[in-house]
Design an enzyme around this catalytic site. Structure first.
Site, mmCIF file in Angstrom:
data_model
loop_
_atom_site.group_PDB
_atom_site.id
_atom_site.type_symbol
_atom_site.label_atom_id
_atom_site.label_comp_id
_atom_site.label_asym_id
_atom_site.label_seq_id
_atom_site.Cartn_x
_atom_site.Cartn_y
_atom_site.Cartn_z
ATOM 1 N N ASP A 55 43.517 27.475 -3.371
ATOM 2 C CA ASP A 55 44.775 27.197 -4.062
ATOM 3 C C ASP A 55 45.193 28.423 -4.870
ATOM 4 O OD1 ASP A 55 42.852 27.050 -6.067
ATOM 5 O OD2 ASP A 55 42.781 24.879 -5.955
ATOM 6 N N ASP A 57 46.760 29.798 -8.329
ATOM 7 C CA ASP A 57 47.095 29.499 -9.716
ATOM 8 C C ASP A 57 47.885 30.651 -10.307
ATOM 9 O OD1 ASP A 57 45.675 27.115 -9.566
ATOM 10 O OD2 ASP A 57 43.806 28.097 -10.134
ATOM 11 N N ASP A 130 35.458 31.943 -16.936
ATOM 12 C CA ASP A 130 34.002 31.830 -16.864
ATOM 13 C C ASP A 130 33.283 33.093 -16.368
ATOM 14 O OD1 ASP A 130 35.103 31.328 -14.361
ATOM 15 O OD2 ASP A 130 34.089 29.411 -14.046
HETATM 16 P P1 ATP Z 1 37.985 27.462 -6.085
HETATM 17 O O1 ATP Z 1 38.166 28.433 -4.988
HETATM 18 O O2 ATP Z 1 36.773 26.581 -5.899
HETATM 19 O O3 ATP Z 1 39.208 26.706 -6.462
HETATM 20 P P2 ATP Z 1 38.413 28.766 -8.594
HETATM 21 O O4 ATP Z 1 37.758 29.958 -9.204
HETATM 22 O O5 ATP Z 1 39.863 28.866 -8.254
HETATM 23 O O6 ATP Z 1 37.556 28.370 -7.330
HETATM 24 P P3 ATP Z 1 39.169 26.517 -10.168
HETATM 25 O O7 ATP Z 1 38.327 25.353 -10.548
HETATM 26 O O8 ATP Z 1 40.320 26.298 -9.263
HETATM 27 O O9 ATP Z 1 38.152 27.579 -9.564
HETATM 28 O O10 ATP Z 1 39.621 27.210 -11.517
HETATM 29 C C1 ATP Z 1 40.605 28.240 -11.551
HETATM 30 C C2 ATP Z 1 40.221 29.290 -12.571
HETATM 31 O O11 ATP Z 1 40.111 28.711 -13.883
HETATM 32 C C3 ATP Z 1 38.876 29.968 -12.335
HETATM 33 O O12 ATP Z 1 38.967 31.034 -11.422
HETATM 34 C C4 ATP Z 1 38.490 30.421 -13.727
HETATM 35 O O13 ATP Z 1 39.175 31.595 -14.078
HETATM 36 C C5 ATP Z 1 39.026 29.300 -14.596
HETATM 37 N N1 ATP Z 1 38.009 28.272 -14.839
HETATM 38 C C6 ATP Z 1 37.772 27.169 -14.095
HETATM 39 N N2 ATP Z 1 36.782 26.442 -14.611
HETATM 40 C C7 ATP Z 1 36.366 27.092 -15.720
HETATM 41 C C8 ATP Z 1 35.366 26.841 -16.702
HETATM 42 N N3 ATP Z 1 34.581 25.758 -16.625
HETATM 43 N N4 ATP Z 1 35.248 27.729 -17.715
HETATM 44 C C9 ATP Z 1 36.048 28.812 -17.809
HETATM 45 N N5 ATP Z 1 36.994 29.112 -16.902
HETATM 46 C C10 ATP Z 1 37.168 28.264 -15.878
HETATM 47 MG MG MG Z 2 41.044 27.258 -7.512
#
Ligand code: ATP
Ligand code: MG
Length: 397
Positions: A55, A57, A130
């Site tokens: 996705d 963001d 994170d």
């Molecule tokens: P995925 O490909 O699984 O969606 P993602 O890195 O995009 O991985 P998301 O859960 O969609 O993960 O979260 C988007 C962003 O928000 C992350 O890349 C990170 O920067 C931030 N984020 C998500 N969860 C946390 C957390 N628990 N603590 C700090 N930052 C977070």
């Molecule tokens: Mg994501």
């Protein structure tokens, strides 16, 4: 950490074939109205390593209200963490306002973060995230990656580093440990030594995290081609003992867990399916994780038990697991059906009028999933080759 971010031109490195055109439109519109807006987080990380993002963001200096005013197809959601959903016919994009890291709770015994809604600068927004690789921005206007946290360097080294002290960051939000394991498996990255050590030290904090979040992350460990590596890390860190004790006990029972348990083979086969683009249902994924718990019951000694006994035995193991994992009722029930069907697929149930019985099984809505799991099991273990061929034949007829 430098106040001035590193800016790196993205040309060439960025696989624009994965870039989402709607996300581009949203950012351009925000830019056109004078707001800074970037792609952020997982999509930037994935684009940089040429993986397909799940996705997209967007992070912006515009407040949720300002964003809402610019897009008719949008609404503000979330109480604690207000952001805007911009809806397109096939997707929803998250647009969030740059936020600062809030102070953790004052209580040293409870450092978990519970509120998270203080607006901030782009740099602050990067640093509250994170892992360094998740703190990158992509500035479309300039065609540059913006790195406040050293994420590009870590991605190049293929190492997962937390932003700041891993002991602090894991205590603030223990689910981050599972996220690290997920990314390590999925993107084939190494955990930095201190990140690994901090996991060993902080894993008990996982007990304090909300169970639905934990198990949501466990499903995510399985579904993007990194199931084997991630599950190995769950085992190596001892997190599996905490969250899936049934599975880790079973591995211990099988002594040299490294090679003996067929579960590792099932998970590798699952990863191959996912990577080759075959759709794998959530139930089949969970099946790969749990099938070995039912091994004797389904394919060997248990073959003589009546169907009711079999169902009861499966229930006894599965029910507490399903409850703990917050599996939906539908998934839990379906998983049970798929497990029970294994014995029929293996030809271990003697039924009169076999053809009628197999047609009946094939008409069940859980048949495809059952056969998928059966194939994974049979191919991994080199068993039931004739049965797999026969079922394939029947399906084609
Ligand atoms: P995925 O490909 O699984 O969606 P993602 O890195 O995009 O991985 P998301 O859960 O969609 O993960 O979260 C988007 C962003 O928000 C992350 O890349 C990170 O920067 C931030 N984020 C998500 N969860 C946390 C957390 N628990 N603590 C700090 N930052 C977070
Ligand atoms: Mg994501």
């Amino acid at each position: 950490m430098p106040a001035e971010p590193l800016r790196v031109r993205a040309d060439g490195r960025f696989s624009s074939r994965y870039l989402d055109t709607d996300a581009v439109k949203v950012i351009r519109r925000l830019n056109a109205h004078g707001f800074t807006a970037y792609l952020v987080g997982g999509c930037v990380r994935d684009l940089w390593v040429s993986a397909e993002p799940k996705d997209f963001d967007i992070a912006t200096e515009a407040t949720p209200r300002q964003v809402k005013r610019l897009f008719r197809n949008s609404r503000i959601i979330g109480r604690r963490f207000r952001l805007v959903h911009v809806t397109f016919h096939d997707k929803v994009l998250d647009v969030s306002t740059f936020r600062a890291q809030v102070e953790a709770s004052e209580d040293p015994h409870d450092p978990m973060i519970r509120t998270d809604n203080v607006f901030g600068t782009a740099g602050e927004d990067a640093r509250r995230r994170d892992f360094t690789m998740n703190g990158l921005f992509y500035d479309l206007q300039a065609g540059e990656l913006i790195d406040y946290v050293g994420g590009l360097n870590d991605l190049e080294r293929r190492v997962i580093e937390t932003i700041g002290d891993p002991w602090v960051r894991f205590r603030e939000d223990p689910v981050r440990m599972l996220r690290a394991i997920k990314f390590a498996g999925r993107l084939d990255l190494r955990l930095a030594d201190d990140v690994f050590q901090a996991m060993l030290d902080c894993k008990d904090d996982l007990k304090k995290a909300a169970a639905p979040r934990l198990f949501e992350e466990i499903v995510r460990l399985l579904n993007r081609g990194g199931a084997y590596q991630s599950t190995r890390l769950l085992y190596k860190t001892g997190i599996m003992d905490l969250l899936l004790p049934e599975v880790s006990e079973r591995l211990d029972e099988k002594l040299a867990a490294d090679s003996v348990s067929p579960m590792w083979g099932y998970l590798r086969a699952l990863d191959e399916c996912v990577r080759s683009g075959t759709r794998v249902s959530q139930v089949v994924m969970l099946g790969c994780l749990f099938l070995d718990l039912f091994d004797e019951l389904l394919y060997d000694e248990g073959a003589n038990a009546g169907i009711r006994d079999l169902t009861l035995c499966i229930d006894r193991v599965l029910r507490p697991l399903a409850l703990r994992m917050h599996m939906s009722r539908r998934d839990a029930f379906r998983l049970k059906q798929v497990l029970v069907a294994q014995r029929r697929l293996a030809g271990l149930v003697k039924i009169r009028g076999r053809r009628g019985a197999s047609n009946q099984l094939m008409s069940r809505e859980y048949f495809d999933e059952s056969l998928h799991l059966f194939r994974i099991m049979a191919e991994t273990r080199g068993r039931f080759a004739d049965e797999v061929a026969d079922w394939g034949e029947r399906v084609r007829r």
